[in-house]
Design a protein around this motif. Structure first.
Motif, PDB file in Angstrom:
ATOM      1  N   ALA A 141      -3.581  21.475 -12.151  1.00 33.18           N
ATOM      2  CA  ALA A 141      -2.360  21.081 -12.853  1.00 33.18           C
ATOM      3  C   ALA A 141      -1.431  22.280 -12.950  1.00 33.18           C
ATOM      4  CB  ALA A 141      -2.686  20.537 -14.247  1.00 33.18           C
ATOM      5  N   SER A 142      -0.140  22.013 -13.009  1.00 32.61           N
ATOM      6  CA  SER A 142       0.845  23.087 -13.130  1.00 32.61           C
ATOM      7  C   SER A 142       2.045  22.603 -13.919  1.00 32.61           C
ATOM      8  CB  SER A 142       1.294  23.579 -11.744  1.00 32.61           C
ATOM      9  OG  SER A 142       2.051  22.590 -11.075  1.00 32.61           O
ATOM     10  N   ALA A 143       2.700  23.545 -14.556  1.00 29.65           N
ATOM     11  CA  ALA A 143       3.946  23.277 -15.286  1.00 29.65           C
ATOM     12  C   ALA A 143       4.847  24.488 -15.105  1.00 29.65           C
ATOM     13  CB  ALA A 143       3.671  23.025 -16.764  1.00 29.65           C
ATOM     14  N   ALA A 144       6.121  24.245 -14.793  1.00 33.80           N
ATOM     15  CA  ALA A 144       7.009  25.353 -14.472  1.00 33.80           C
ATOM     16  C   ALA A 144       8.427  25.057 -14.934  1.00 33.80           C
ATOM     17  CB  ALA A 144       7.001  25.627 -12.975  1.00 33.80           C
ATOM     18  N   LEU A 145       9.154  26.130 -15.241  1.00 29.75           N
ATOM     19  CA  LEU A 145      10.587  26.053 -15.512  1.00 29.75           C
ATOM     20  C   LEU A 145      11.330  26.230 -14.201  1.00 29.75           C
ATOM     21  CD1 LEU A 145      10.815  28.246 -18.749  1.00 29.75           C
ATOM     22  CD2 LEU A 145      10.839  25.756 -18.592  1.00 29.75           C
ATOM     23  N   SER A 146      12.348  25.407 -13.990  1.00 31.19           N
ATOM     24  CA  SER A 146      13.053  25.410 -12.716  1.00 31.19           C
ATOM     25  C   SER A 146      14.540  25.629 -12.924  1.00 31.19           C
ATOM     26  CB  SER A 146      12.809  24.083 -11.979  1.00 31.19           C
ATOM     27  OG  SER A 146      13.439  24.088 -10.726  1.00 31.19           O
ATOM     28  N   PHE A 147      15.162  26.278 -11.945  1.00 31.77           N
ATOM     29  CA  PHE A 147      16.602  26.536 -12.015  1.00 31.77           C
ATOM     30  C   PHE A 147      17.154  26.631 -10.601  1.00 31.77           C
ATOM     31  CE2 PHE A 147      14.230  30.436 -12.087  1.00 31.77           C
ATOM     32  CZ  PHE A 147      14.846  31.233 -11.148  1.00 31.77           C
ATOM     33  N   GLY A 148      18.410  26.312 -10.467  1.00 30.92           N
ATOM     34  CA  GLY A 148      19.065  26.374  -9.168  1.00 30.92           C
ATOM     35  C   GLY A 148      20.474  25.814  -9.255  1.00 30.92           C
ATOM     36  N   THR A 190      27.861  23.964 -13.986  1.00 30.62           N
ATOM     37  CA  THR A 190      26.757  24.830 -14.408  1.00 30.62           C
ATOM     38  C   THR A 190      25.590  24.650 -13.440  1.00 30.62           C
ATOM     39  OG1 THR A 190      25.753  23.144 -15.827  1.00 30.62           O
ATOM     40  CG2 THR A 190      27.437  24.576 -16.823  1.00 30.62           C
ATOM     41  N   GLY A 191      24.603  25.517 -13.531  1.00 33.32           N
ATOM     42  CA  GLY A 191      23.416  25.363 -12.705  1.00 33.32           C
ATOM     43  C   GLY A 191      22.561  24.206 -13.176  1.00 33.32           C
ATOM     44  N   ARG A 192      21.649  23.806 -12.332  1.00 36.98           N
ATOM     45  CA  ARG A 192      20.720  22.721 -12.671  1.00 36.98           C
ATOM     46  C   ARG A 192      19.464  23.347 -13.277  1.00 36.98           C
ATOM     47  NH1 ARG A 192      17.722  18.171  -9.034  1.00 36.98           N
ATOM     48  NH2 ARG A 192      16.830  20.026  -8.059  1.00 36.98           N
ATOM     49  N   LEU A 193      19.101  22.932 -14.483  1.00 40.59           N
ATOM     50  CA  LEU A 193      17.948  23.464 -15.200  1.00 40.59           C
ATOM     51  C   LEU A 193      16.972  22.343 -15.504  1.00 40.59           C
ATOM     52  CD1 LEU A 193      19.773  25.778 -17.779  1.00 40.59           C
ATOM     53  CD2 LEU A 193      18.769  26.443 -15.582  1.00 40.59           C
ATOM     54  N   GLY A 194      15.694  22.701 -15.540  1.00 41.43           N
ATOM     55  CA  GLY A 194      14.709  21.676 -15.864  1.00 41.43           C
ATOM     56  C   GLY A 194      13.292  22.174 -15.712  1.00 41.43           C
ATOM     57  N   GLY A 195      12.401  21.260 -15.405  1.00 39.27           N
ATOM     58  CA  GLY A 195      10.997  21.597 -15.273  1.00 39.27           C
ATOM     59  C   GLY A 195      10.340  20.800 -14.169  1.00 39.27           C
ATOM     60  N   GLU A 196       9.279  21.394 -13.586  1.00 43.28           N
ATOM     61  CA  GLU A 196       8.485  20.749 -12.531  1.00 43.28           C
ATOM     62  C   GLU A 196       7.036  20.652 -13.007  1.00 43.28           C
ATOM     63  OE1 GLU A 196       9.254  19.511  -9.569  1.00 43.28           O
ATOM     64  OE2 GLU A 196      11.355  20.125  -9.365  1.00 43.28           O
ATOM     65  N   PHE A 197       6.389  19.529 -12.707  1.00 46.13           N
ATOM     66  CA  PHE A 197       5.009  19.292 -13.138  1.00 46.13           C
ATOM     67  C   PHE A 197       4.210  18.695 -11.986  1.00 46.13           C
ATOM     68  CE2 PHE A 197       8.115  18.419 -16.449  1.00 46.13           C
ATOM     69  CZ  PHE A 197       7.770  19.345 -17.425  1.00 46.13           C
ATOM     70  N   ILE A 214      19.022  19.508  -2.145  1.00 44.94           N
ATOM     71  CA  ILE A 214      19.255  20.465  -3.219  1.00 44.94           C
ATOM     72  C   ILE A 214      18.026  21.355  -3.344  1.00 44.94           C
ATOM     73  CG2 ILE A 214      18.413  18.893  -5.028  1.00 44.94           C
ATOM     74  CD1 ILE A 214      20.626  20.114  -6.821  1.00 44.94           C
ATOM     75  N   PHE A 215      18.271  22.627  -3.578  1.00 39.94           N
ATOM     76  CA  PHE A 215      17.224  23.641  -3.574  1.00 39.94           C
ATOM     77  C   PHE A 215      17.121  24.266  -4.963  1.00 39.94           C
ATOM     78  CE2 PHE A 215      16.052  28.119  -3.128  1.00 39.94           C
ATOM     79  CZ  PHE A 215      14.853  28.011  -2.434  1.00 39.94           C
ATOM     80  N   SER A 216      15.909  24.589  -5.383  1.00 43.41           N
ATOM     81  CA  SER A 216      15.715  25.243  -6.676  1.00 43.41           C
ATOM     82  C   SER A 216      14.469  26.119  -6.630  1.00 43.41           C
ATOM     83  CB  SER A 216      15.605  24.211  -7.806  1.00 43.41           C
ATOM     84  OG  SER A 216      14.524  23.323  -7.561  1.00 43.41           O
ATOM     85  N   LEU A 217      14.399  27.065  -7.540  1.00 41.34           N
ATOM     86  CA  LEU A 217      13.251  27.947  -7.709  1.00 41.34           C
ATOM     87  C   LEU A 217      12.589  27.654  -9.042  1.00 41.34           C
ATOM     88  CD1 LEU A 217      14.851  31.328  -6.524  1.00 41.34           C
ATOM     89  CD2 LEU A 217      13.429  29.761  -5.176  1.00 41.34           C
ATOM     90  N   PHE A 218      11.314  27.999  -9.160  1.00 41.19           N
ATOM     91  CA  PHE A 218      10.645  27.779 -10.440  1.00 41.19           C
ATOM     92  C   PHE A 218       9.528  28.791 -10.636  1.00 41.19           C
ATOM     93  CE2 PHE A 218       8.875  24.789  -7.315  1.00 41.19           C
ATOM     94  CZ  PHE A 218       7.542  25.132  -7.328  1.00 41.19           C
ATOM     95  N   PHE A 219       9.136  28.963 -11.894  1.00 40.83           N
ATOM     96  CA  PHE A 219       7.989  29.807 -12.233  1.00 40.83           C
ATOM     97  C   PHE A 219       7.301  29.195 -13.444  1.00 40.83           C
ATOM     98  CE2 PHE A 219      11.452  31.410 -14.813  1.00 40.83           C
ATOM     99  CZ  PHE A 219      10.858  31.707 -16.024  1.00 40.83           C
ATOM    100  N   GLY A 220       5.990  29.351 -13.508  1.00 40.75           N
ATOM    101  CA  GLY A 220       5.254  28.754 -14.619  1.00 40.75           C
ATOM    102  C   GLY A 220       3.777  29.089 -14.539  1.00 40.75           C
ATOM    103  N   ILE A 221       2.945  28.161 -14.988  1.00 37.06           N
ATOM    104  CA  ILE A 221       1.500  28.377 -15.040  1.00 37.06           C
ATOM    105  C   ILE A 221       0.782  27.326 -14.215  1.00 37.06           C
ATOM    106  CG2 ILE A 221       1.548  29.545 -17.270  1.00 37.06           C
ATOM    107  CD1 ILE A 221       0.741  26.928 -18.583  1.00 37.06           C
TER     108      ILE A 221
END
Length: 348
Positions: A150-157, A176-183, A337-344
């Protein structure tokens, strides 16, 4: 008679021998002074062994037949041991036969000031210590693979530069940029014996904002939100001791909602456009294992492909001059659309 003879030979052999202490966890005694010879015995750290006198030299206080030892002699205060020394010391195995041990594995007992030149614990990392570092892994030595990740991350782009087809021309726009989360959540497939293929689901939540200034002194704001979920297949193409990498792909079903606020000339109105869309997705995960106990740090990139679709409003327009008549919908054209993310990330 044989026992007495063996005893006399052993006494005569050890009488001309010094001693040393083993300073490594485990060291082999070899049958000859070469690595090509076979080991005949192993000794452990702290064990005292006999060392032939030829390796010791003479201390500065010793007296020879000609007086005190000459300082220019190669045997004067000779220091033969130390982790930087190469070669072998001659010793005895448990049967009293000659054997040889590497010099770096022994600290000689000189009984003089030469003791200070080497340490009983000279190793920062003992090259022969095969023991696992503590604390030991959970449930060691039994390791149960649950096959779940399992993973959870904050995403931005960046956000897509889209807008409602207003009745007036746009003079200026700000996004503004697109903010959110990936799971993600996945389970190892049964047919995979190498722990690389996983099947499960992926989800995301995103928000973005746009502000537009139109002719005729009209200002508008667009608040966009997107909630998506769908199946996913994952392939772990790289696994190292500390790092790993996987490629995820799937299709998400998204519910999109866009709130549009228009105001100007003393009038204002809000309307909501919403609908469902389908978007193929691909993700690259880079995983740093056990940076925190039982939790991995994750970095990644996400690519989402949008298929042409339209969002509609369930409520008719009240101020008709602010909205379109026939094409009264919010169009989402085909594009990516492209985005980056980081999390656990976690495996259990």
């Amino acid at each position: 008679m044989k026992k007495i003879l063996f005893f006399l030979i052993f006494i005569s052999t050890t009488a001309m021998a010094g001693k040393g202490v083993v300073v490594t966890l485990e060291a082999p005694l070899l049958s000859g002074p070469s690595f090509e010879t076979r080991p005949v015995q192993h000794v452990r750290k702290g064990q005292l062994i006999y060392i032939h006198d030829k390796h010791f030299g003479n201390a500065d206080y010793e007296i020879t037949f000609t007086g005190y030892i000459d300082e220019s002699s190669e045997d004067y205060n000779k220091i033969s041991d130390g982790i930087d020394k190469e070669g072998f010391f001659q010793t005895l195995d448990k049967s009293g036969n000659p054997a040889f041990i590497e010099k770096k594995y022994v600290k000689l007992i000189y009984f003089d000031d030469r003791e200070k030149h080497t340490n009983v614990n000279p190793w920062k990392n003992d090259p022969t210590d095969y023991r696992l570092e503590e604390p030991l892994p959970k449930n060691y030595p039994l390791y149960r693979i649950g096959g779940l990740r399992a993973s959870a991350a904050l995403s931005f782009g960046p956000s897509r530069k889209l807008n409602y087809p207003y009745t007036s021309d746009i003079i200026r726009e700000d996004y503004t940029g697109r903010l959110g989360g990936e799971f993600t959540f996945s389970k190892r497939v049964d047919f995979d014996k190498y722990d690389r293929f996983y099947f499960g689901g992926m989800g995301h939540v995103y928000t973005s904002f746009g502000e537009f200034f139109l002719q005729n002194d009209i200002e508008t704001e667009e608040f966009s939100s997107e909630l998506g979920v769908g199946p996913m297949i994952s392939y772990y193409f790289f696994r190292g001791q500390d790092w790993g990498a996987s490629l995820n792909s799937g299709i998400t079903i998204n519910w999109q909602r866009i709130l549009i606020k228009q105001r100007g000339n003393g009038e204002s109105e809000e309307r909501i456009f919403s609908g469902f869309t389908f978007t193929p997705k691909m993700q690259l995960h880079l995983i740093r294992s056990n940076l925190i106990p039982e939790i991995d740090l994750m970095f990644g990139a996400n690519f989402q492909f949008n298929i042409d679709s339209g969002l509609t409003s369930g409520a008719p327009a009240q101020i008709e001059n602010l909205w379109q008549d026939e094409s009264d919908q919010y169009t989402l054209p085909t594009g990516g659309i492209f985005s980056l993310f980081f999390g656990i990330h976690n495996s259990y």
